[in-house]
Design a protein around this motif. Structure first.
Motif, short mmCIF file in Angstrom:
data_model
loop_
_atom_site.label_atom_id
_atom_site.label_comp_id
_atom_site.label_asym_id
_atom_site.label_seq_id
_atom_site.Cartn_x
_atom_site.Cartn_y
_atom_site.Cartn_z
N ALA A 1 -31.53 -86.83 30.61
CA ALA A 1 -31.65 -85.39 30.44
C ALA A 1 -32.68 -84.81 31.41
N ARG A 2 -32.40 -83.63 31.92
CA ARG A 2 -33.28 -82.95 32.86
C ARG A 2 -33.66 -81.58 32.29
N VAL A 3 -34.93 -81.25 32.40
CA VAL A 3 -35.45 -80.01 31.82
C VAL A 3 -35.81 -79.03 32.92
N ASN A 4 -35.37 -77.79 32.75
CA ASN A 4 -35.82 -76.68 33.60
C ASN A 4 -37.06 -76.09 32.94
N ALA A 5 -38.25 -76.48 33.44
CA ALA A 5 -39.51 -76.09 32.80
C ALA A 5 -39.69 -74.59 32.77
N ASP A 6 -39.12 -73.86 33.76
CA ASP A 6 -39.29 -72.41 33.79
C ASP A 6 -38.53 -71.72 32.66
N ARG A 7 -37.42 -72.32 32.24
CA ARG A 7 -36.62 -71.72 31.17
C ARG A 7 -36.98 -72.24 29.80
N CYS A 8 -37.67 -73.39 29.73
CA CYS A 8 -38.00 -73.99 28.43
C CYS A 8 -39.00 -73.12 27.68
N SER A 9 -38.69 -72.83 26.43
CA SER A 9 -39.57 -72.00 25.60
C SER A 9 -40.54 -72.81 24.75
N GLY A 10 -40.41 -74.13 24.78
CA GLY A 10 -41.29 -74.98 23.98
C GLY A 10 -41.03 -74.90 22.49
N CYS A 11 -39.78 -74.65 22.11
CA CYS A 11 -39.47 -74.48 20.69
C CYS A 11 -39.57 -75.79 19.91
N GLY A 12 -39.37 -76.92 20.58
CA GLY A 12 -39.48 -78.22 19.93
C GLY A 12 -38.22 -78.71 19.25
N ASN A 13 -37.09 -77.99 19.40
CA ASN A 13 -35.84 -78.45 18.78
C ASN A 13 -35.44 -79.83 19.30
N CYS A 14 -35.60 -80.04 20.59
CA CYS A 14 -35.21 -81.32 21.19
C CYS A 14 -36.09 -82.45 20.69
N VAL A 15 -37.38 -82.15 20.49
CA VAL A 15 -38.30 -83.17 19.99
C VAL A 15 -37.89 -83.62 18.59
N ALA A 16 -37.52 -82.65 17.75
CA ALA A 16 -37.13 -82.97 16.37
C ALA A 16 -35.78 -83.69 16.31
N ALA A 17 -34.89 -83.39 17.24
CA ALA A 17 -33.52 -83.90 17.15
C ALA A 17 -33.32 -85.23 17.87
N CYS A 18 -34.13 -85.54 18.88
CA CYS A 18 -33.89 -86.73 19.70
C CYS A 18 -34.00 -88.00 18.85
N PRO A 19 -32.95 -88.80 18.75
CA PRO A 19 -33.00 -90.02 17.92
C PRO A 19 -33.80 -91.15 18.55
#
Length: 608
Positions: free
Chosen positions: A508-526
């Motif tokens: 997975a690749r993250v666009n840091a400029d668009r990332c809002s830091g909501c943390g959904n990915c952190v909670a969901a990543c298995p």
């Protein structure tokens, strides 16, 4: 896909399973007309320079032939239209030909030719759609960055019980440097507390002698005794462990980690008069008394499954029954006149050797009484134990036995993860539950029983699950072999660090400029590959490429499309959908400006 990039497509007849093609293949029915598919593709896409038809694509000679065609047309993207079962084999074959082109697959055998037998026209049209969808998807694909982890040619072994000693000895024999960490003053683990080691009845010192000698004489093993492990962190191929030995802080680096810290004995709590009536002791206390040569007053009774197979610990500890048999036989052998009774729910003695152990106990006159969990034995006495009453489920009646010594056979529980030492190298959400107490570590239960969910982290012995000494040593050697395989490939890269595929699908690749830091990915990543990190006054997601398996869970939960899989972006999915359902058989040029605009609109629809 850049305008200067070229694509080549290979269609496989699969020796007549997909397209009869030549008469000498012995096929009378033409399932898919690959010549028609080739003509349709060449007419639709100008950037597809060649479409080649092969009788097979999975033979050794096929790989060299495909590589020649790829080089001739300078193709940077390759589409393989063949059977699904040969995907990894073909990918590996091209890799051995030094092909670094981007490869995509379309299943035209199992998902098309086989399931549509007798419907030649429909199967051919479906094959055209599948190939065209794969082409537009490949055209939109990017390439993930697979960093080199930088392998440390050593292994960290945590724990010097039978599992850890066996792992360290096996690795040292193979020429691998080993860092062996043990919190006690001497190796041996819980085995040192036992009177004898069953079923062979060796003393712990004799049982461990060969392993201890192997690590003491081999200069490749560095043992850190009386060590307090503070933390382990890092990535596969390059872990760092910090420990305190005496007053000195020590950091060691290792390419792989073997967890062999064993387990702890569960103490009885508020059951069967423990700590209230004299004569009621735990199994570990019996071992200590036997070690000291203390006399055991008879009659002697054992109660099995104390503290396990209940609501808090619903598992069978596996070692309790063999340990009870060992000690009961020891008492009966030393004092034949002593009456020995074993109260049990089930006697777990798997394997021929343990079955013989059980039969030997029966032959010595040891009595086995079965009870139900709903009606456990009742211990009676004032200041000391006097007798035990129990409903014998085999006889169907109440029985009573006078008893002077009662041994409570408790199970094993995992050591607590003190100070979060293992948090960085384990997945907290994927553990074996130990009720309201501590958790066992997660393992791959079938084909990889000593591997955890984190590549390069292995587990064996009772740290994995309660096991006898022989089984622990065997698991330790198995973990050592897995570590050897992991470190043995000098070309190890993060693309191969996956438990599910021959190679990873993507990172997975993250666009840091668009990332809002909501943390959904952190909670969901298995796989705990996503983490929030501060930067430019706010938090944004960072993906650990060594843990990421390309499953796409983070992409699905990202609310602003800031995280993508380069190999399967929303633009690629939109292009596939438009090809499949948008303008079938309209004759519109596939890469025309109008179609490109519609692909962009489809992609935006997916992003929203």
């Amino acid at each position: 896909m850049e305008k200067t990039e070229q694509m080549i497509c290979f269609l496989c007849r699969c020796h007549g399973e997909v397209d009869s093609g030549h008469q000498d293949l012995g096929q009378t029915e033409k399932r898919i007309d690959l010549e028609f598919v080739r003509a349709r593709v060449m007419a639709a896409y100008s950037f597809v320079k060649q479409v080649k038809i092969f009788d097979s694509l999975c033979m050794d000679q096929d790989f060299s032939e495909m590589a020649r065609h790829i080089r001739d047309c300078c193709a940077s993207r390759v589409l393989i239209c063949a059977c699904a079962s040969k995907i990894d084999e073909i990918r590996l074959g091209l890799k051995k030909q030094d092909m670094d082109a981007m490869v995509e697959f379309a299943d035209v055998r199992e998902g098309c030719a086989w399931i549509h037998q007798g419907r030649h026209g429909f199967a051919t049209e479906k094959a055209c759609d599948l190939v065209k969808m794969a082409i537009v998807s490949l055209a939109e694909q990017g390439v993930s960055s697979f960093p080199d982890p930088g392998i440390q040619p050593s292994v960290l072994v945590v724990g010097a019980g039978p599992a850890g000693l066996a792992a360290a000895a096996a690795l040292a024999r193979a020429g691998i440097r080993v860092h062996l960490v043990e919190k006690a003053e001497q190796p041996g683990g819980m085995l040192r507390l036992l009177h004898t080691v069953g079923p062979g009845n060796d003393t712990p010192k004799a049982y461990l002698a060969s392993y201890v000698e192997a690590i003491e004489k081999n200069p490749l093993v560095t043992a850190y005794l009386s060590a307090k492990l503070m933390s382990i962190h890092g990535d596969p191929g390059c872990f760092t462990a910090r420990m305190i030995v005496g007053q000195k802080k020590i950091d060691v680096k290792a390419g792989a980690v073997i967890l062999a810290m064993g387990a702890r004995a569960v103490l009885p709590r508020d059951v069967y008069g423990y700590r209230e009536l004299s004569g009621v002791i735990s199994a570990m206390e019996l071992e200590r008394n036997l070690n000291k040569g203390m006399a055991i007053q008879g009659p002697v009774a054992f109660i099995q499954c104390v503290g396990v197979r209940d609501e808090n610990r619903p598992y069978c500890s596996a070692i309790c029954c063999p340990v009870t048999l060992k000690n009961a036989i020891q008492i009966k052998t030393d004092h034949p006149e002593t009456r020995v009774i074993v109260f049990h729910r089930d006697m777990m003695c798997p394997g021929v050797e343990l079955e013989r152990y059980y039969r030997r106990a029966r032959g010595l006159g040891i009595v086995f009484i079965r009870f139900d969990a709903a009606t456990p034995p009742v211990v009676l006495g004032k200041e000391s134990i006097e007798k035990i009453q129990c409903l014998d489920t085999s006889m169907g009646r109440e029985i009573s036995y006078p008893v002077k010594t009662l041994v409570l056979s408790t199970g094993l529980a995992p050591h607590p993860n003190t100070n979060g030492v293992f948090d960085q190298i384990t997945l907290a959400g994927e553990t074996q539950k130990d009720g309201a107490f501590q958790d066992f570590f997660s393992v791959k239960p079938l084909m990889n029983p000593v591997q955890t969910d984190v590549p390069g982290v292995l587990i064996c012995g009772s740290a994995r699950w309660p096991v006898l000494a022989d089984g622990a040593a065997t698991q330790g050697e198995a973990a050592a072999m897995k570590a050897l395989i992991f470190l043995g490939d000098k070309g190890l890269d993060s693309q191969g660090l996956s438990q599910f595929r021959e190679s990873k699908f993507a990172i997975a690749r993250v666009n840091a400029d668009r990332c809002s830091g909501c943390g959904n990915c952190v909670a969901a990543c298995p796989f705990e590959a996503c983490r929030l990190e501060p930067g430019n006054g706010r938090y944004h997601c960072r993906v650990n490429p060594f843990r990421c398996t390309g499953c796409g869970t983070c992409v699905a939960v990202c609310p602003n499309n800031s995280i993508q899989l380069p190999e399967q972006t929303s633009r690629a999915i939109g292009a596939m959908l438009l090809t499949a359902f948008g303008e079938q058989n309209t004759g519109v040029e596939e890469n025309s400006p109008d179609r490109v605009k519609k692909q962009k609109r489809a992609a935006r629809g997916i992003e929203q």
